[in-house]
Design a protein around this motif. Sequence first.
Motif, short mmCIF file in Angstrom:
data_model
loop_
_atom_site.label_atom_id
_atom_site.label_comp_id
_atom_site.label_asym_id
_atom_site.label_seq_id
_atom_site.Cartn_x
_atom_site.Cartn_y
_atom_site.Cartn_z
N ALA A 1 0.83 -1.21 0.00
CA ALA A 1 0.00 0.00 0.00
C ALA A 1 0.86 1.26 0.00
CB ALA A 1 -0.92 0.00 1.22
N TRP B 1 3.90 1.59 -1.08
CA TRP B 1 4.58 1.73 -2.37
C TRP B 1 3.65 2.39 -3.39
CZ3 TRP B 1 9.36 1.62 -4.17
CH2 TRP B 1 9.56 1.51 -5.54
N ALA B 2 2.43 1.88 -3.49
CA ALA B 2 1.47 2.44 -4.45
C ALA B 2 1.13 3.89 -4.10
CB ALA B 2 0.20 1.59 -4.49
N PHE C 1 3.44 6.81 -6.36
CA PHE C 1 2.70 7.07 -7.61
C PHE C 1 1.56 8.04 -7.35
CE2 PHE C 1 4.51 2.86 -7.87
CZ PHE C 1 5.12 2.85 -9.10
#
Lengths: 304, 278
Positions: free
Chosen positions: A99, A101-102, A106
């Motif tokens: 979670a 990382w996303a 981004f």
Amino acid sequence: MAGGLPHLKIGSAVNRSSRPGHLRTEPGPVKWILIGIAFLYLGILLILPLVCILTNAFNKGIQMYWQAISEPDALSAIRLTLLTALMAVPLNMIFGIAASWAIAKFDFRGKNFLLTLIDVPLSVSPVISGLIFVLIFGAQGALGPWLIKHGIKIIFAPPAIILTTIFVTFPMVARELIPIMKAQGNDEEEAAITLGASGFKMFMLVTLPNIKWGLLYGVILCNARAMGEFGAVSVVSGHIRGLTNTLPLHIEILYNDYRFTAAFAVASLLAFLAIVTLIAKSLVESGIDREIQLTQKDNGEKSG
Amino acid sequence: MFLSQHKQHTLPGFHLSLGYTIFYLSLMVLIPLSMLFIKTAALSFKEFLGIVTAPRTLAAYRLSFETSLISASINAIFGFLVAWVLARYSFPGKKIIDALVDFPFALPTAVAGIALTAIYSPHGWVGQYLAQMGIKGAFSPLGIVIALTFIGLPFVIRTLEPVLQDIDPEIEEAAACLGANRWQSFAKVIFPILLPPLLTGFTLSFARAVGEYGSVIFIAGNMPGKTEIAPLLIMTKLEQYDYSGATAIAVVMLLVSFLILGISNFLQWLTAKRIGMN
């Protein structure tokens, strides 16, 4: 929605300014009165309960203490508590890494909404967290008849305890990692990828070393809550002695049986866990501060 | 815009990580939580209303919200003071005190519950003095307030502390140079900056208190209509296999806590906008 758990105080020791302080401080007596009130407030609310747990745990001697934490029911509660944490914490850790990382690396539509949803379990009452799993797996629940027909036991058994614990501790690793990953930006990972590293290699060699402190703290916090959850687990456990009791539930049973010394002895185990959690937090914070200072010094030398 | 596109193309794993996040979130949180609303929808509106407006239910709601409001207010006042002391002054033992603030987060609620009950019961360390004054500590609404104050203690402090540390010293120096005394620069310069995080901390502490179960049930006494909080009433209904009753009460509580958090977000947004415009 900020769910309200302690974030790490990143860089708090670094930002302190070295200005003359006389324009920003109160007269001496006012200052000491405020400090006195703070000590009194925290002393009554925090230190008194801690002292109370420890004195009550040991007031019938070390032998009674040992007996209370080594009787078969206590041992099986310890085993179930460890099993629960061992299942819930790694699952929420993997989710936390994915979670964060996303979300941190981004940009996408609906990100704030996703963040809000991730925090939802923190604003749900523990009793309601347990209730929803009863509604799914209980005898009258959505899957109840099917589970009974196939002889699968989930509610009033360890699987429900584990599921509920996952729900209750759901956002804890993600919440620690997201701000840290955001603060670090994408430059280092982008460099690694541009230089030809695989995604896995980039993660192991660049991302993981950068987030290790936050990850460690998130895991410690998640573990403390997983081992200590009471309300939610109480709803789904069925309180079967020796079988579905975790440590907090065992404390309740001892307490309701008027075995106060034993209850406090078992409670002291969880109080020690809480203290270890707090110490770990301070250590992790000073670890992060040290790293930030090193990086700043490093950058200073390079530019100078 | 360019940056965001650039980001998405360079780093790997966007679809995998987002996909897994949404999958796990749905499986563990959203689907289970939706059961609450599905189960409630099976009730007729009249049945639902009958459950949530029963005298016992209303008394439980009222007790939960009142005691939570009182304890969140206590925490707002003293939390503000503690955050100020921790952020501004140096004194011996500060590091330990600072670490200890998180103790209610780390201590399991059942442990807090039995410890507070022991302290405030009529023969306890503090309870015996309260009893001499004719005040009932444990097994009364006061006991509930004490437990809720304990578990909500860190919220205000931890939301205010970083803001206090980030306030630019120049603001206060400017105020002082322009002739403001210490109280004026606090009331007119610092406090407006601290109001949004204070409200946030208050709301978080309140929301946590409304749902709290573990620490309260030991100290409350649990008399229906007098010291029975809403989460306990849910538990009681469950033990009587009254699933519809438990669910209806839970849905109202859940909606109220979402509403509270929504209001808090709105207040923060409003205050931020006002400060930004000035």
